[in-house]
Design a protein around this motif. Structure first.
Motif, PDB file in Angstrom:
ATOM      1  N   ARG A  62      58.626  70.233 -23.594  1.00  0.00           N
ATOM      2  CA  ARG A  62      59.323  71.433 -23.134  1.00  0.00           C
ATOM      3  C   ARG A  62      58.320  72.584 -23.124  1.00  0.00           C
ATOM      4  O   ARG A  62      57.781  72.947 -24.170  1.00  0.00           O
ATOM      5  CB  ARG A  62      60.513  71.755 -24.041  1.00  0.00           C
ATOM      6  CG  ARG A  62      61.504  70.601 -24.116  1.00  0.00           C
ATOM      7  CD  ARG A  62      62.795  70.977 -24.791  1.00  0.00           C
ATOM      8  NE  ARG A  62      63.642  69.817 -24.987  1.00  0.00           N
ATOM      9  CZ  ARG A  62      64.909  69.872 -25.371  1.00  0.00           C
ATOM     10  NH1 ARG A  62      65.467  71.057 -25.617  1.00  0.00           N
ATOM     11  NH2 ARG A  62      65.628  68.772 -25.521  1.00  0.00           N
ATOM     12  N   ALA A  63      58.102  73.095 -21.927  1.00  0.00           N
ATOM     13  CA  ALA A  63      57.082  74.142 -21.764  1.00  0.00           C
ATOM     14  C   ALA A  63      57.410  74.957 -20.525  1.00  0.00           C
ATOM     15  O   ALA A  63      58.145  74.510 -19.641  1.00  0.00           O
ATOM     16  CB  ALA A  63      55.696  73.520 -21.636  1.00  0.00           C
ATOM     17  N   PHE A 111      55.519  76.058 -26.909  1.00  0.00           N
ATOM     18  CA  PHE A 111      55.933  74.823 -26.250  1.00  0.00           C
ATOM     19  C   PHE A 111      56.307  73.829 -27.335  1.00  0.00           C
ATOM     20  O   PHE A 111      55.999  74.043 -28.534  1.00  0.00           O
ATOM     21  CB  PHE A 111      54.853  74.277 -25.308  1.00  0.00           C
ATOM     22  CG  PHE A 111      53.599  73.788 -25.984  1.00  0.00           C
ATOM     23  CD1 PHE A 111      53.511  72.488 -26.488  1.00  0.00           C
ATOM     24  CD2 PHE A 111      52.483  74.610 -26.083  1.00  0.00           C
ATOM     25  CE1 PHE A 111      52.350  72.030 -27.085  1.00  0.00           C
ATOM     26  CE2 PHE A 111      51.311  74.161 -26.686  1.00  0.00           C
ATOM     27  CZ  PHE A 111      51.246  72.875 -27.190  1.00  0.00           C
ATOM     28  N   ASP A 156      66.338  76.287 -27.366  1.00  0.00           N
ATOM     29  CA  ASP A 156      65.826  76.377 -25.997  1.00  0.00           C
ATOM     30  C   ASP A 156      65.266  77.752 -25.701  1.00  0.00           C
ATOM     31  O   ASP A 156      65.776  78.764 -26.186  1.00  0.00           O
ATOM     32  CB  ASP A 156      66.943  76.046 -24.999  1.00  0.00           C
ATOM     33  CG  ASP A 156      66.374  75.665 -23.646  1.00  0.00           C
ATOM     34  OD1 ASP A 156      65.204  75.285 -23.591  1.00  0.00           O
ATOM     35  OD2 ASP A 156      67.119  75.760 -22.651  1.00  0.00           O
ATOM     36  N   TRP A 160      61.470  77.667 -20.473  1.00  0.00           N
ATOM     37  CA  TRP A 160      61.058  76.276 -20.584  1.00  0.00           C
ATOM     38  C   TRP A 160      61.645  75.402 -19.485  1.00  0.00           C
ATOM     39  O   TRP A 160      62.768  75.599 -19.027  1.00  0.00           O
ATOM     40  CB  TRP A 160      61.507  75.696 -21.934  1.00  0.00           C
ATOM     41  CG  TRP A 160      60.589  76.025 -23.075  1.00  0.00           C
ATOM     42  CD1 TRP A 160      59.404  76.686 -23.028  1.00  0.00           C
ATOM     43  CD2 TRP A 160      60.807  75.684 -24.451  1.00  0.00           C
ATOM     44  NE1 TRP A 160      58.857  76.782 -24.274  1.00  0.00           N
ATOM     45  CE2 TRP A 160      59.696  76.183 -25.169  1.00  0.00           C
ATOM     46  CE3 TRP A 160      61.812  75.023 -25.143  1.00  0.00           C
ATOM     47  CZ2 TRP A 160      59.585  76.023 -26.556  1.00  0.00           C
ATOM     48  CZ3 TRP A 160      61.702  74.859 -26.504  1.00  0.00           C
ATOM     49  CH2 TRP A 160      60.600  75.358 -27.207  1.00  0.00           C
ATOM     50  N   GLU A 162      61.984  71.042 -19.059  1.00  0.00           N
ATOM     51  CA  GLU A 162      61.823  69.793 -19.815  1.00  0.00           C
ATOM     52  C   GLU A 162      61.203  68.744 -18.913  1.00  0.00           C
ATOM     53  O   GLU A 162      61.641  68.539 -17.776  1.00  0.00           O
ATOM     54  CB  GLU A 162      63.163  69.296 -20.345  1.00  0.00           C
ATOM     55  CG  GLU A 162      63.033  68.041 -21.195  1.00  0.00           C
ATOM     56  CD  GLU A 162      64.351  67.560 -21.769  1.00  0.00           C
ATOM     57  OE1 GLU A 162      64.340  66.635 -22.594  1.00  0.00           O
ATOM     58  OE2 GLU A 162      65.402  68.110 -21.368  1.00  0.00           O
TER      59      GLU A 162
END
Length: 460
Positions: A62-63, A111, A156, A160, A162
């Motif tokens: 996740r970034a 991240f 979250d 981000w 996924e």
């Protein structure tokens, strides 16, 4: 349960070369973070925790993937090459080499790498947490970072995206290096040989996870079924403006056949809070050469009609088949199977089985309310649809003229029941906020066939 390694970039910058060193690595590779943990391992328990992690399955990433700004630094560094004329003033006998290093500055300085199905025991979780706290950087030494470990999914971040593993050959996939069973031993072996970590790397294709929208529930019409009759041939063509005469004659014929007491939902008397049987005339509409003449009649049966009333009605018109109507003096209108015409198919009036959003009037609608200052025709149409039992509309187009080929302009003057209130009569095209399974009938005279809609763009 899940396991999450969250990285906060101290300076908001991620310095790491991709599989092509001239390009910056982003999104971050799970193996990069695993190697950072391995570089912090000291005790046997540390290595055991890493061996547990490498077997915990394939992680997701996740970034922030939007607004990722690339950068590059150019500098001279001391190399291991020796020459007679060394170029380094600090390291005699060594040369300087030009180096260009790529980095990225993502929109979010955090991240996470997530193992969704992992379930570490408290001892392993604590050991991984201790390893994470000892990590000074992720990537190059200039990419200082703080790493934390939690035994749950991360909170979250709005920025981000996924990324998850996808099958080989997936268009647009990105290859990310990942840990795997035996990765820890492979890293130790590479270190002992004086090799590099990338020699032990394995990559998998990843793609952004596309959120599947929640399915919008289909709305079912208050009418559940149709009993349809076509006009027997040869028969004189009946213009659409005669629709009210046909539906009144159909109602009279049906009620005369039903055994007393006539159910309230059939007669319409005493069932004001329930949907009545609707008596319909079916025009030729919504086709290239449609001219609106009538091809048949139908009964629309309420969805919540008691079974005994439904049986009584069906027996009245089907056991002893209804074969003729007398809407005017002279030759009666003969009913039967009719031809295999699109108009006489149930699906022509119910639409797709999964529902249809956009519907247009085949017969004009008489609104339930009177025209008043400050009340638009669009509002009156929407209100009539809600009152008939349909969902809210998102778009309404109203016209005094038909909005689809062959739709009936107006009932013939004098054909409506006497003493009816003079409410607006309009045509409309509506789009509901969800798919609707028809038939769709609305307005003040819906039980006599006015306000019958046809699904738009649905083949018969």
């Amino acid at each position: 349960m899940a396991l999450t390694l969250t990285v906060r970039l101290r300076h908001g910058r991620y310095d790491a070369g991709d599989m092509r060193p001239s390009q910056a690595e982003w999104p971050p590779h799970p193996a990069r973070l695993f190697c950072a943990l391995a570089a912090s391992a000291v005790e046997t328990d540390d290595w055991d925790a890493l061996r547990w992690l490498e077997r915990a399955g394939t992680p997701t990433v996740r970034a922030a993937m939007d607004d990722v700004r690339p950068g590059r630094t150019d500098s001279y560094v001391v190399t291991n090459q020796t020459e007679q004329k060394p170029g380094s003033q600090s390291w005699p006998g060594r040369t300087n080499g030009a180096r260009s290093r790529a980095f990225v500055t993502p929109a979010c300085d955090r991240f996470a790498v997530v193992w969704p199905g992992a379930d570490p025991d408290p001892e392993v979780l604590a050991r991984l947490g201790a390893l994470a706290r000892r990590v000074p950087y992720v990537g190059r030494s200039t990419s200082q970072a703080e790493v934390s470990v939690t035994g749950s999914l991360p909170e979250d971040e709005p920025a981000w995206s996924e990324l998850a593993p996808v099958p080989l050959g997936t268009p647009g996939a990105i290859e990310l290096r990942v840990p795997y069973a035996g990765y820890t031993d492979a890293l130790q072996d590479a270190y002992d040989r004086g090799g590099r970590a990338w020699e032990a790397a394995r990559a998998l294709p990843y793609s952004p996870v596309v959120a599947t929208p929640e399915p919008v529930p289909t709305h079912l019409s208050p009418w559940d079924d149709l009993i349809i009759w076509g006009f027997e041939r040869p028969s004189a063509r009946i213009n659409g403006d005669q629709m009210a005469r046909l539906t009144l004659a159909l109602r009279k014929a049906v009620i005369s056949r039903v055994t007393d007491p006539v159910p309230a939902q059939v007669s319409g008397h005493g069932a004001d809070d329930r949907t009545h049987v609707a008596f319909l005339a079916l025009p030729d509409v919504d086709q290239p050469h449609s001219d609106g003449h009538l091809l048949g009649v139908a009964l629309a049966l309420p969805r919540h009609m008691p079974a005994e009333d439904w049986t009584l009605l069906a027996k009245a018109v089907m056991a002893d088949p209804l074969t003729r109507l007398t809407p005017w003096s002279g030759e009666p209108v003969r009913l039967g199977q009719g031809q295999n015409l699109r108009t006489l198919r149930r699906g022509r009036w119910t639409g797709h089985r999964a529902g249809t959003r956009t519907w247009v009037t085949a017969t004009p609608m008489m609104t339930d309310s009177f025209a008043r200052p400050g009340r638009s025709y669009e509002q009156m149409v929407a209100k009539s649809l809600r009152r008939a039992g349909f969902p809210d509309v998102t778009e309404v187009e109203v016209s005094t003229a038909p909005l689809t080929g062959g739709a009936i302009w107006r009932p013939r003057p004098g054909s409506l029941p006497p003493n009816r209130p003079k409410k607006p009569i309009v045509h409309a095209r509506v789009t509901f906020d969800r798919p609707v399974v028809g038939p769709v009938i609305a307005g003040s005279m819906r039980y006599l066939g006015l306000g019958l809609f046809v699904p738009e763009g649905v083949p018969g």
